[in-house]
Design an enzyme around this catalytic site. Structure first.
Site, mmCIF file in Angstrom:
data_model
loop_
_atom_site.group_PDB
_atom_site.id
_atom_site.type_symbol
_atom_site.label_atom_id
_atom_site.label_comp_id
_atom_site.label_asym_id
_atom_site.label_seq_id
_atom_site.Cartn_x
_atom_site.Cartn_y
_atom_site.Cartn_z
ATOM 1 N N ASN A 32 -13.086 -3.342 2.744
ATOM 2 C CA ASN A 32 -14.198 -2.487 3.123
ATOM 3 C C ASN A 32 -14.965 -2.366 1.580
ATOM 4 O O ASN A 32 -14.626 -2.698 0.639
ATOM 5 C CB ASN A 32 -13.540 -0.888 2.687
ATOM 6 C CG ASN A 32 -12.615 -0.501 4.156
ATOM 7 O OD1 ASN A 32 -13.070 -1.247 5.094
ATOM 8 N ND2 ASN A 32 -11.661 0.060 3.783
ATOM 9 N N HIS A 44 -10.269 -4.997 -3.213
ATOM 10 C CA HIS A 44 -8.854 -5.196 -2.515
ATOM 11 C C HIS A 44 -9.067 -5.600 -0.828
ATOM 12 O O HIS A 44 -9.994 -5.285 -0.298
ATOM 13 C CB HIS A 44 -8.063 -3.997 -2.664
ATOM 14 C CG HIS A 44 -8.613 -2.834 -2.144
ATOM 15 N ND1 HIS A 44 -9.573 -2.238 -2.740
ATOM 16 C CD2 HIS A 44 -8.700 -2.107 -0.948
ATOM 17 C CE1 HIS A 44 -10.147 -1.084 -2.153
ATOM 18 N NE2 HIS A 44 -9.488 -1.118 -0.914
ATOM 19 N N ASP A 98 1.006 -1.026 -0.008
ATOM 20 C CA ASP A 98 0.047 0.023 -0.189
ATOM 21 C C ASP A 98 0.717 1.073 0.189
ATOM 22 O O ASP A 98 1.816 1.372 0.765
ATOM 23 C CB ASP A 98 -0.931 0.104 1.065
ATOM 24 C CG ASP A 98 -2.162 0.965 1.132
ATOM 25 O OD1 ASP A 98 -3.210 0.547 0.977
ATOM 26 O OD2 ASP A 98 -1.726 2.256 1.164
ATOM 27 N N ILE A 99 0.465 2.349 -0.724
ATOM 28 C CA ILE A 99 1.341 3.519 -1.041
ATOM 29 C C ILE A 99 1.396 4.465 0.083
ATOM 30 O O ILE A 99 2.128 5.166 0.255
ATOM 31 C CB ILE A 99 0.975 4.388 -2.364
ATOM 32 C CG1 ILE A 99 2.180 4.916 -3.002
ATOM 33 C CG2 ILE A 99 -0.255 4.992 -2.090
ATOM 34 C CD1 ILE A 99 1.928 5.274 -4.374
ATOM 35 N N GLN A 128 -14.506 2.738 2.103
ATOM 36 C CA GLN A 128 -13.752 2.236 0.820
ATOM 37 C C GLN A 128 -13.476 3.463 -0.138
ATOM 38 O O GLN A 128 -14.498 4.275 -0.056
ATOM 39 C CB GLN A 128 -14.768 1.084 0.188
ATOM 40 C CG GLN A 128 -14.127 0.784 -1.367
ATOM 41 C CD GLN A 128 -14.912 -0.214 -1.993
ATOM 42 O OE1 GLN A 128 -16.107 -0.353 -1.714
ATOM 43 N NE2 GLN A 128 -14.387 -0.969 -3.186
ATOM 44 N N HIS A 175 -6.977 -5.658 2.682
ATOM 45 C CA HIS A 175 -5.901 -5.004 3.366
ATOM 46 C C HIS A 175 -5.336 -6.167 4.296
ATOM 47 O O HIS A 175 -6.029 -6.787 4.830
ATOM 48 C CB HIS A 175 -6.432 -3.981 4.199
ATOM 49 C CG HIS A 175 -6.879 -2.727 3.569
ATOM 50 N ND1 HIS A 175 -6.018 -1.658 3.214
ATOM 51 C CD2 HIS A 175 -7.902 -2.287 2.953
ATOM 52 C CE1 HIS A 175 -6.745 -0.552 2.396
ATOM 53 N NE2 HIS A 175 -7.935 -1.234 2.414
HETATM 54 P P1 AMP Z 1 -9.827 1.370 0.739
HETATM 55 O O1 AMP Z 1 -9.866 2.693 1.588
HETATM 56 O O2 AMP Z 1 -10.208 0.191 1.400
HETATM 57 O O3 AMP Z 1 -10.501 1.587 -0.712
HETATM 58 O O4 AMP Z 1 -8.236 1.594 0.450
HETATM 59 C C1 AMP Z 1 -7.670 1.901 -0.536
HETATM 60 C C2 AMP Z 1 -6.091 1.748 -0.451
HETATM 61 O O5 AMP Z 1 -5.452 2.078 -1.694
HETATM 62 C C3 AMP Z 1 -5.412 2.835 0.479
HETATM 63 O O6 AMP Z 1 -4.944 2.316 1.645
HETATM 64 C C4 AMP Z 1 -4.425 3.586 -0.446
HETATM 65 O O7 AMP Z 1 -3.306 4.074 0.200
HETATM 66 C C5 AMP Z 1 -4.195 2.345 -1.259
HETATM 67 N N1 AMP Z 1 -3.661 2.938 -2.699
HETATM 68 C C6 AMP Z 1 -4.427 3.971 -3.471
HETATM 69 N N2 AMP Z 1 -3.583 4.067 -4.430
HETATM 70 C C7 AMP Z 1 -2.561 3.316 -4.517
HETATM 71 C C8 AMP Z 1 -1.491 2.823 -5.327
HETATM 72 N N3 AMP Z 1 -1.278 3.524 -6.579
HETATM 73 N N4 AMP Z 1 -0.436 2.096 -4.867
HETATM 74 C C9 AMP Z 1 -0.673 1.318 -3.862
HETATM 75 N N5 AMP Z 1 -1.703 1.382 -3.006
HETATM 76 C C10 AMP Z 1 -2.370 2.547 -3.250
#
Ligand code: AMP
Ligand code: ZN
Length: 136
Positions: free
Chosen positions: A86, A99, A30-31, A93, A101
């Site tokens: 989520n 996805h 995760d970024i 979400q 986590h």
């Molecule tokens: P959610 O809030 O469950 O939809 O989680 C989305 C997740 O995606 C967040 O934790 C972000 O940090 C992660 N995310 C968004 N863009 C990227 C990316 N380019 N590379 C890796 N993780 C990402």
């Protein structure tokens, strides 16, 4: 899905740090991690959330979460790992491509994933179960 950020990652159009990949899923770091080592499993099938994912993809996911989750714990020596997923904006979400986590946890850390426990009135719990069971 042209404008989906996770589809773009899966197609290699946006860089990512990959931990694992097979025909059904890819796991990347995760970024913006809740803790360093926080990973997300991306289903290769574009589905906005768990409810839109095919059963075929869904059944392949948990073994990968187990495998990669164990690898994260072994590597970091963390004390625990949250697996969370989520569905819908109200649940937190932000990316509408399924996805999962995997968040490393340490005793007394500052990650907050919690809720204030409620309680049921007399009979309310059984009624809740009956109502949900009707929709399964
Ligand atoms: P959610 O809030 O469950 O939809 O989680 C989305 C997740 O995606 C967040 O934790 C972000 O940090 C992660 N995310 C968004 N863009 C990227 C990316 N380019 N590379 C890796 N993780 C990402
Ligand atoms: Zn997508």
């Amino acid at each position: 899905m042209d404008n989906c950020i996770f589809c773009k990652i899966l197609r290699g159009e946006i860089p990512s740090t990959k931990l694992y990949e097979d025909e059904n899923s890819m796991v990347i770091l995760d970024i913006s991690p809740a803790k360093k080592g926080h990973a997300i499993l991306l289903a290769k099938e574009h589905a906005a959330n768990l409810f839109e994912l095919s059963d075929k993809s869904a059944e392949k996911i948990l073994p990968v979460v187990k495998k990669v989750g164990q690898g994260i714990v072994k590597t970091l020596g963390c004390d625990g790992l949250n697996v969370l997923q989520n569905n819908g904006e109200a649940s937190g979400q932000t990316v509408f491509h399924l996805h999962v986590h995997m968040i490393p946890r340490y005793k007394g850390d500052d990650v907050s994933i919690g809720w204030k426990p409620l309680s049921y009135e007399e009979g309310e719990m059984a009624l809740m179960a009956e109502n949900i069971k009707k929709n399964l």
